[in-house]
Write a protein that holds these residues in place. Structure first.
Motif, PDB file in Angstrom:
ATOM      1  N   GLY A   1       6.039  10.363  17.773  1.00  0.00           N
ATOM      2  CA  GLY A   1       5.637  11.449  18.646  1.00  0.00           C
ATOM      3  C   GLY A   1       4.176  11.802  18.498  1.00  0.00           C
ATOM      4  O   GLY A   1       3.570  12.303  19.417  1.00  0.00           O
ATOM      5  N   TYR A   2       3.605  11.574  17.301  1.00  0.00           N
ATOM      6  CA  TYR A   2       2.189  11.894  17.149  1.00  0.00           C
ATOM      7  C   TYR A   2       1.472  10.932  16.224  1.00  0.00           C
ATOM      8  O   TYR A   2       0.261  10.916  16.166  1.00  0.00           O
ATOM      9  N   GLY A   3       2.184  10.136  15.475  1.00  0.00           N
ATOM     10  CA  GLY A   3       1.525   9.139  14.634  1.00  0.00           C
ATOM     11  C   GLY A   3       1.494   7.806  15.353  1.00  0.00           C
ATOM     12  O   GLY A   3       2.193   7.593  16.333  1.00  0.00           O
ATOM     13  N   TYR A   4       0.655   6.911  14.857  1.00  0.00           N
ATOM     14  CA  TYR A   4       0.666   5.549  15.407  1.00  0.00           C
ATOM     15  C   TYR A   4       0.431   4.580  14.268  1.00  0.00           C
ATOM     16  O   TYR A   4      -0.257   4.876  13.302  1.00  0.00           O
ATOM     17  N   GLY A   5       1.053   3.430  14.388  1.00  0.00           N
ATOM     18  CA  GLY A   5       1.066   2.494  13.285  1.00  0.00           C
ATOM     19  C   GLY A   5      -0.137   1.569  13.253  1.00  0.00           C
ATOM     20  O   GLY A   5      -0.664   1.190  14.284  1.00  0.00           O
ATOM     21  N   TYR A   6      -0.565   1.251  12.039  1.00  0.00           N
ATOM     22  CA  TYR A   6      -1.577   0.225  11.793  1.00  0.00           C
ATOM     23  C   TYR A   6      -0.938  -0.758  10.842  1.00  0.00           C
ATOM     24  O   TYR A   6      -0.895  -0.514   9.634  1.00  0.00           O
ATOM     25  N   GLY A   7      -0.374  -1.825  11.373  1.00  0.00           N
ATOM     26  CA  GLY A   7       0.390  -2.717  10.511  1.00  0.00           C
ATOM     27  C   GLY A   7       1.640  -1.992  10.074  1.00  0.00           C
ATOM     28  O   GLY A   7       2.390  -1.478  10.893  1.00  0.00           O
ATOM     29  N   ASP A   8       1.861  -1.921   8.764  1.00  0.00           N
ATOM     30  CA  ASP A   8       3.023  -1.223   8.246  1.00  0.00           C
ATOM     31  C   ASP A   8       2.739   0.233   7.920  1.00  0.00           C
ATOM     32  O   ASP A   8       3.637   0.975   7.552  1.00  0.00           O
ATOM     33  N   ALA A   9       1.487   0.661   8.002  1.00  0.00           N
ATOM     34  CA  ALA A   9       1.119   2.026   7.657  1.00  0.00           C
ATOM     35  C   ALA A   9       0.927   2.847   8.926  1.00  0.00           C
ATOM     36  O   ALA A   9       0.687   2.310  10.001  1.00  0.00           O
TER      37      ALA A   9
ATOM     38  N   THR B   1      -6.455  -8.301  -6.022  1.00  0.00           N
ATOM     39  CA  THR B   1      -5.684  -7.731  -7.131  1.00  0.00           C
ATOM     40  C   THR B   1      -6.205  -6.353  -7.521  1.00  0.00           C
ATOM     41  O   THR B   1      -5.421  -5.416  -7.731  1.00  0.00           O
ATOM     42  N   VAL B   2      -7.523  -6.221  -7.601  1.00  0.00           N
ATOM     43  CA  VAL B   2      -8.111  -4.943  -8.000  1.00  0.00           C
ATOM     44  C   VAL B   2      -7.798  -3.853  -6.977  1.00  0.00           C
ATOM     45  O   VAL B   2      -7.429  -2.727  -7.336  1.00  0.00           O
ATOM     46  N   ILE B   3      -7.938  -4.168  -5.692  1.00  0.00           N
ATOM     47  CA  ILE B   3      -7.655  -3.183  -4.645  1.00  0.00           C
ATOM     48  C   ILE B   3      -6.207  -2.704  -4.738  1.00  0.00           C
ATOM     49  O   ILE B   3      -5.926  -1.507  -4.666  1.00  0.00           O
ATOM     50  N   MET B   4      -5.288  -3.626  -4.907  1.00  0.00           N
ATOM     51  CA  MET B   4      -3.872  -3.260  -4.973  1.00  0.00           C
ATOM     52  C   MET B   4      -3.562  -2.447  -6.227  1.00  0.00           C
ATOM     53  O   MET B   4      -2.819  -1.471  -6.193  1.00  0.00           O
ATOM     54  N   ASN B   5      -4.146  -2.835  -7.366  1.00  0.00           N
ATOM     55  CA  ASN B   5      -3.899  -2.116  -8.609  1.00  0.00           C
ATOM     56  C   ASN B   5      -4.406  -0.682  -8.562  1.00  0.00           C
ATOM     57  O   ASN B   5      -3.799   0.226  -9.135  1.00  0.00           O
ATOM     58  N   GLN B   6      -5.523  -0.470  -7.882  1.00  0.00           N
ATOM     59  CA  GLN B   6      -6.080   0.880  -7.817  1.00  0.00           C
ATOM     60  C   GLN B   6      -5.218   1.816  -6.977  1.00  0.00           C
ATOM     61  O   GLN B   6      -5.237   3.032  -7.186  1.00  0.00           O
ATOM     62  N   ALA B   7      -4.444   1.278  -6.050  1.00  0.00           N
ATOM     63  CA  ALA B   7      -3.489   2.124  -5.321  1.00  0.00           C
ATOM     64  C   ALA B   7      -2.463   2.694  -6.293  1.00  0.00           C
ATOM     65  O   ALA B   7      -2.060   3.860  -6.196  1.00  0.00           O
ATOM     66  N   THR B   8      -2.048   1.893  -7.245  1.00  0.00           N
ATOM     67  CA  THR B   8      -1.115   2.363  -8.269  1.00  0.00           C
ATOM     68  C   THR B   8      -1.747   3.463  -9.106  1.00  0.00           C
ATOM     69  O   THR B   8      -1.080   4.435  -9.491  1.00  0.00           O
ATOM     70  N   GLU B   9      -3.057   3.344  -9.383  1.00  0.00           N
ATOM     71  CA  GLU B   9      -3.747   4.370 -10.160  1.00  0.00           C
ATOM     72  C   GLU B   9      -3.760   5.712  -9.425  1.00  0.00           C
ATOM     73  O   GLU B   9      -3.662   6.768 -10.046  1.00  0.00           O
ATOM     74  N   ILE B  10      -3.894   5.674  -8.093  1.00  0.00           N
ATOM     75  CA  ILE B  10      -3.853   6.910  -7.309  1.00  0.00           C
ATOM     76  C   ILE B  10      -2.490   7.584  -7.482  1.00  0.00           C
ATOM     77  O   ILE B  10      -2.398   8.796  -7.693  1.00  0.00           O
ATOM     78  N   SER B  11      -1.424   6.795  -7.399  1.00  0.00           N
ATOM     79  CA  SER B  11      -0.073   7.331  -7.595  1.00  0.00           C
ATOM     80  C   SER B  11       0.090   7.899  -9.001  1.00  0.00           C
ATOM     81  O   SER B  11       0.692   8.965  -9.190  1.00  0.00           O
ATOM     82  N   ASN B  12      -0.432   7.176  -9.983  1.00  0.00           N
ATOM     83  CA  ASN B  12      -0.306   7.625 -11.369  1.00  0.00           C
ATOM     84  C   ASN B  12      -1.021   8.952 -11.600  1.00  0.00           C
ATOM     85  O   ASN B  12      -0.536   9.822 -12.330  1.00  0.00           O
ATOM     86  N   MET B  13      -2.190   9.123 -10.984  1.00  0.00           N
ATOM     87  CA  MET B  13      -2.919  10.380 -11.141  1.00  0.00           C
ATOM     88  C   MET B  13      -2.150  11.540 -10.538  1.00  0.00           C
ATOM     89  O   MET B  13      -2.126  12.649 -11.097  1.00  0.00           O
ATOM     90  N   ALA B  14      -1.508  11.300  -9.403  1.00  0.00           N
ATOM     91  CA  ALA B  14      -0.710  12.355  -8.776  1.00  0.00           C
ATOM     92  C   ALA B  14       0.473  12.739  -9.658  1.00  0.00           C
ATOM     93  O   ALA B  14       0.789  13.923  -9.828  1.00  0.00           O
TER      94      ALA B  14
ATOM     95  N   ARG C   1      -4.193  -6.238   4.401  1.00  0.00           N
ATOM     96  CA  ARG C   1      -3.062  -5.791   5.219  1.00  0.00           C
ATOM     97  C   ARG C   1      -2.024  -5.086   4.347  1.00  0.00           C
ATOM     98  O   ARG C   1      -1.523  -4.010   4.693  1.00  0.00           O
ATOM     99  N   ASP C   2      -1.711  -5.672   3.208  1.00  0.00           N
ATOM    100  CA  ASP C   2      -0.727  -5.072   2.304  1.00  0.00           C
ATOM    101  C   ASP C   2      -1.241  -3.767   1.701  1.00  0.00           C
ATOM    102  O   ASP C   2      -0.452  -2.860   1.405  1.00  0.00           O
ATOM    103  N   ALA C   3      -2.555  -3.666   1.530  1.00  0.00           N
ATOM    104  CA  ALA C   3      -3.138  -2.463   0.937  1.00  0.00           C
ATOM    105  C   ALA C   3      -2.924  -1.241   1.817  1.00  0.00           C
ATOM    106  O   ALA C   3      -2.775  -0.119   1.312  1.00  0.00           O
ATOM    107  N   GLN C   4      -2.895  -1.426   3.126  1.00  0.00           N
ATOM    108  CA  GLN C   4      -2.653  -0.292   4.024  1.00  0.00           C
ATOM    109  C   GLN C   4      -1.388   0.448   3.623  1.00  0.00           C
ATOM    110  O   GLN C   4      -1.380   1.670   3.459  1.00  0.00           O
TER     111      GLN C   4
END
Length: 361
Positions: free
Chosen positions: A18-26, A166-179, A273-276
């Motif tokens: 209704g108001y969002g739109y997808g970019y790949g899987d995100a 690998t670094v880009i993907m791992n840093q997404a995990t760090e964002i989750s860990n900080m939260a 693409r997976d990073a999204q």
């Protein structure tokens, strides 16, 4: 108009129709198509940093400046506790309520900007992959059969370029860990029995946040004492040199060398693409943590801890700025190395070095 509450619930539940739109899987909830398109490979990292800096200043006002002013004003009126003041007690309470909403607004917008940024990088890489595939389809046999040549190539830091995904993907995990750490640390501080214990727990958490930032910085050659939050030009320059030295070097180039650097771009494209999706999940975790904290904590408990939430969000934003700059510089290095490989391939097929790849005499 979509309220923050509705938006948060939809994000956490994964319902955005209704108001969002997808970019790949995100999915993007808060940006128009033109806004999303502005976060380009070339300027997206700097734009996100600039916009986040202004919004973080507003959060700082709500978390620190306005509460402090209310407390001081109440003391001038003769009150020992700001809540006793009919004038400044309601100001502080309203500020506390507004702060939680503003934090969630900030994280939702940051999530959307990051997703759009990676989507645009993915689109650029996809265009190059198509061009490289066409080039290889036409010339792969000739390149493979060509004799090797000594060429004057850029000083690509191949091991660092190869680990970009690998670094880009791992840093997404760090964002989750900080939260997650924010939720547990602040809840633990709130539960302390004395003011001294609360202060000690808060200071320990603040110290751990600084350590988290320093750890990320150190991965890219920055000292813990260096502050790069407001110097994107210097950060970009440092990261550009992280992937490619200033000087050229003599390299024995053969067909395998060239083909690998052209086909490596596909791996980087898949990772972006997976990073999204991974960063969308990381920010959903952060949004849920803030939502749970501000919703379940009483107003009296929340006093003093908004500052910790603000510091956490600021740290997340600072780390994300570094990640964005890293992703931009790394992607440019992947493309630059591949483009140079196209030139090298032409030299191999012609049987002689030419142009910038010709060895210095």
């Amino acid at each position: 108009m979509i309220t923050t509450g509705v938006l948060v619930e939809s994000i956490l539940n994964g319902a955005t129709s209704g108001y969002g739109y997808g970019y790949g899987d995100a999915t993007i909830e808060t940006l128009t198509s033109s806004e999303a398109a502005s976060y380009t490979l070339e300027s997206g990292a700097a734009l996100i940093a600039m916009e986040s800096r202004a919004e973080l200043h507003e959060l700082l006002e709500l978390a620190v400046f306005i509460p402090n002013e209310a407390v001081l004003a109440a003391k001038v009126e003769g009150y020992s506790n700001v809540t006793e003041s009919a004038t400044y007690g309601p100001v502080l309470e309203e500020t506390e309520k507004k702060f939680g909403q503003k934090v969630i607004d900030f994280l939702v917008k940051l999530k959307d900007r990051v997703v759009a940024f990676f989507k645009n990088i993915f689109s650029r890489l996809s265009e190059f992959v198509t061009n490289y595939d066409k080039f290889l389809e036409k010339n792969k046999d000739a390149i493979s059969k060509a004799a090797s040549l000594k060429l004057w190539m850029s000083d690509w830091q191949d091991s660092k370029i190869d680990e970009v995904a690998t670094v880009i993907m791992n840093q997404a995990t760090e964002i989750s860990n900080m939260a997650s750490k924010m939720a547990s640390a602040i809840s633990a501080a709130v539960s302390k029995d004395t003011a001294e214990a609360k202060k000690a727990a808060s200071e320990a958490y603040e110290k751990s946040l600084k350590s988290d930032i320093a750890s990320v910085m150190s991965k890219f050659g920055f000292n813990a004492e260096e502050s790069t939050g407001n110097d994107m030009t210097r950060l970009n320059e440092r990261l550009t040199r992280y992937f490619c030295g200033r000087d050229r070097k003599s390299v024995d180039v053969n067909g395998s060398y060239v083909i690998k650097r052209l086909t490596d771009v596909k791996d980087a494209t898949k990772a972006i693409r997976d990073a999204q999706k991974k960063y969308e999940k990381a920010y959903k975790d952060a949004i849920k943590s803030v939502n749970d904290l501000t919703k379940n904590m009483t107003w009296n408990e929340s006093k003093g801890y908004d500052s910790l939430i603000n510091q956490t969000v600021s740290a997340i934003s600072k780390i994300q700025n570094v990640i964005n700059s890293y992703a931009s510089a790394g992607t440019r290095a992947v493309i630059g190395r591949a483009n140079e490989s196209i030139s090298a391939a032409r030299c191999l097929m012609n049987g002689k070095a030419s142009g910038a790849l010709k060895e210095k005499e």
